[in-house]
Design a protein around this motif. Sequence first.
Motif, PDB file in Angstrom:
ATOM      1  N   ARG A 293       3.934  40.478  -0.873  1.00  0.00           N
ATOM      2  CA  ARG A 293       3.887  38.861  -0.543  1.00  0.00           C
ATOM      3  C   ARG A 293       5.409  38.811   0.253  1.00  0.00           C
ATOM      4  NH1 ARG A 293       0.381  35.666  -3.016  1.00  0.00           N
ATOM      5  NH2 ARG A 293      -1.772  36.840  -3.359  1.00  0.00           N
ATOM      6  N   LEU A 294       6.310  39.394  -0.492  1.00  0.00           N
ATOM      7  CA  LEU A 294       7.663  39.187   0.304  1.00  0.00           C
ATOM      8  C   LEU A 294       7.892  39.914   1.419  1.00  0.00           C
ATOM      9  CD1 LEU A 294      10.605  38.144  -0.091  1.00  0.00           C
ATOM     10  CD2 LEU A 294      11.124  40.033  -1.396  1.00  0.00           C
ATOM     11  N   ARG A 295       7.183  41.132   1.602  1.00  0.00           N
ATOM     12  CA  ARG A 295       7.302  42.118   2.852  1.00  0.00           C
ATOM     13  C   ARG A 295       6.557  41.063   3.956  1.00  0.00           C
ATOM     14  NH1 ARG A 295       4.456  46.085   1.684  1.00  0.00           N
ATOM     15  NH2 ARG A 295       5.860  47.190   0.328  1.00  0.00           N
ATOM     16  N   GLU A 296       5.389  40.594   3.783  1.00  0.00           N
ATOM     17  CA  GLU A 296       4.806  39.925   4.639  1.00  0.00           C
ATOM     18  C   GLU A 296       5.280  38.526   5.172  1.00  0.00           C
ATOM     19  OE1 GLU A 296       1.050  38.865   2.518  1.00  0.00           O
ATOM     20  OE2 GLU A 296       0.227  41.056   3.045  1.00  0.00           O
ATOM     21  N   ARG A 297       6.248  37.880   4.546  1.00  0.00           N
ATOM     22  CA  ARG A 297       6.800  36.589   4.693  1.00  0.00           C
ATOM     23  C   ARG A 297       8.261  36.930   5.211  1.00  0.00           C
ATOM     24  NH1 ARG A 297       5.447  32.100   2.349  1.00  0.00           N
ATOM     25  NH2 ARG A 297       7.172  31.180   3.660  1.00  0.00           N
ATOM     26  N   MET A 298       8.870  38.087   4.949  1.00  0.00           N
ATOM     27  CA  MET A 298      10.304  38.200   5.397  1.00  0.00           C
ATOM     28  C   MET A 298      10.385  37.902   7.109  1.00  0.00           C
ATOM     29  SD  MET A 298      12.359  38.496   3.413  1.00  0.00           S
ATOM     30  CE  MET A 298      13.769  39.120   4.266  1.00  0.00           C
TER      31      MET A 298
ATOM     32  N   GLY B 275      16.165  28.229  -2.608  1.00  0.00           N
ATOM     33  CA  GLY B 275      15.064  27.190  -2.720  1.00  0.00           C
ATOM     34  C   GLY B 275      13.695  27.935  -2.169  1.00  0.00           C
ATOM     35  N   VAL B 276      13.830  29.197  -1.836  1.00  0.00           N
ATOM     36  CA  VAL B 276      12.683  29.888  -1.360  1.00  0.00           C
ATOM     37  C   VAL B 276      12.261  30.770  -2.173  1.00  0.00           C
ATOM     38  CG1 VAL B 276      11.814  31.324   0.512  1.00  0.00           C
ATOM     39  CG2 VAL B 276      13.540  29.710   1.124  1.00  0.00           C
ATOM     40  N   VAL B 277      11.048  30.524  -2.796  1.00  0.00           N
ATOM     41  CA  VAL B 277      10.272  31.297  -4.002  1.00  0.00           C
ATOM     42  C   VAL B 277       9.131  31.997  -3.469  1.00  0.00           C
ATOM     43  CG1 VAL B 277       9.314  31.029  -6.268  1.00  0.00           C
ATOM     44  CG2 VAL B 277      11.284  29.562  -5.689  1.00  0.00           C
ATOM     45  N   PHE B 278       8.980  33.300  -3.939  1.00  0.00           N
ATOM     46  CA  PHE B 278       7.635  34.076  -3.551  1.00  0.00           C
ATOM     47  C   PHE B 278       7.208  34.681  -4.898  1.00  0.00           C
ATOM     48  CE2 PHE B 278      10.336  34.488   0.219  1.00  0.00           C
ATOM     49  CZ  PHE B 278       9.496  34.275   1.275  1.00  0.00           C
ATOM     50  N   ALA B 279       5.811  35.115  -4.761  1.00  0.00           N
ATOM     51  CA  ALA B 279       5.164  35.757  -5.793  1.00  0.00           C
ATOM     52  C   ALA B 279       5.727  36.834  -6.131  1.00  0.00           C
ATOM     53  CB  ALA B 279       3.614  35.776  -5.481  1.00  0.00           C
TER      54      ALA B 279
ATOM     55  N   TRP C 109      15.257  47.707   3.842  1.00  0.00           N
ATOM     56  CA  TRP C 109      14.253  47.889   3.149  1.00  0.00           C
ATOM     57  C   TRP C 109      13.177  48.505   3.914  1.00  0.00           C
ATOM     58  CZ3 TRP C 109      10.662  43.111   1.244  1.00  0.00           C
ATOM     59  CH2 TRP C 109       9.742  43.616   0.445  1.00  0.00           C
ATOM     60  N   LYS C 110      13.024  48.371   5.343  1.00  0.00           N
ATOM     61  CA  LYS C 110      12.163  49.122   6.383  1.00  0.00           C
ATOM     62  C   LYS C 110      12.510  50.647   6.202  1.00  0.00           C
ATOM     63  CE  LYS C 110      12.673  46.012   9.235  1.00  0.00           C
ATOM     64  NZ  LYS C 110      12.586  45.158  10.636  1.00  0.00           N
ATOM     65  N   ASP C 111      14.035  50.803   6.435  1.00  0.00           N
ATOM     66  CA  ASP C 111      14.444  52.299   6.378  1.00  0.00           C
ATOM     67  C   ASP C 111      14.099  52.951   5.305  1.00  0.00           C
ATOM     68  OD1 ASP C 111      15.626  51.726   8.964  1.00  0.00           O
ATOM     69  OD2 ASP C 111      17.350  51.416   8.212  1.00  0.00           O
TER      70      ASP C 111
END
Length: 343
Positions: A156-161, A147-151, A187-189
């Motif tokens: 945006r996903l990187r900022e909220r992770m 139920g967690v939705v992002f733009a 992802w960061k690697d």
Amino acid sequence: MQIHLVGIDLGKTTFHVVALGESGKVLFKKKFTQKQLIAFTANLQTSLIGMEACSGAHFLGRALREQGHDVKLIPAQFVKPFVKSNKNDFLDAEAIAEAVDRKNMRFVPIKTDDQLDLQALHRVRDRLMTRRTSVINQIRAFLLERGVVFAKSPTRLRERMPDVLENADENLTPPMRNVLSWLWDEWKDLEQQLDLLNLEVKQIGSDDAACRRLQQIPGIGPLIATAIVAAIGNGAAFHKGREFAAWMGLVPKQHSTGGKSKLLGISKRGNQYLRKILIHGARSVVLNSKRDHVQIGAWMTALEARAPHNVLVVAVANKLARIAWAVLSSGSDYRAFPVHIAA
């Protein structure tokens, strides 16, 4: 035994060799390992040797040229019509030997070590970008199930992770938090590895003279410039810029007969990666350039009035490819406007 042509079918560990005489008669068929092949050709009379342009061909081509042989690489699709009946390694080598003697055959230039290094950087970068996209899509899918939705934007996903992983109010079980944490670290690697590769490509683009000349062309930066140099070197494999654009698949497919011309969509042949990034560069030119300051600005405006946007982008990519070939083949700088010679 006068050898006229030699065809070599390349493999990972074994190499099949067929030699033809002046009349096209098969003189011998032999199978070697790589070391045995190089030792054998060192004692062979100077010959015209053909190979398919595949993995390992550039190394072996350079080694055989150092021995004095005339080596030519042929695209695999141009060898296929010469294969007789059933397929095996010796028949493939014989077909290569017959194809290499054709006067109108198209060949692939043997790449230098610098070109192979550049090509390797681009291929690793492309693989890492594909993998990064896969990781992002997997994270988004797992979160969507909770139920967690992002733009759409990965930014945006990187900022909220970090908040998602630390927020206890989110409907995430401990096992799912662990999985998402692993994916977030991956992802960061990947981002760090891509940053290092981009810096390496940028450095090469600033050090290499041909790449610097290409970067004078609108829409071509270090990434596209180094990819073009890695693919075609100085452009000597093509007689004109139109051939380079056609090789990249930036021209329509043709299915003409009976004197009637029929053109279809763009062919998308050749180097898919190079075509993709060149089209991205063309899209930047279409969207961001000041057309009164660009030599092809008036042409773009006229085409835009009668053709869809994507057709315009591909047409601009075709233009950029032809300009890039002209800059490489001539060894001169890009001139944005023609030079007017005083009377």
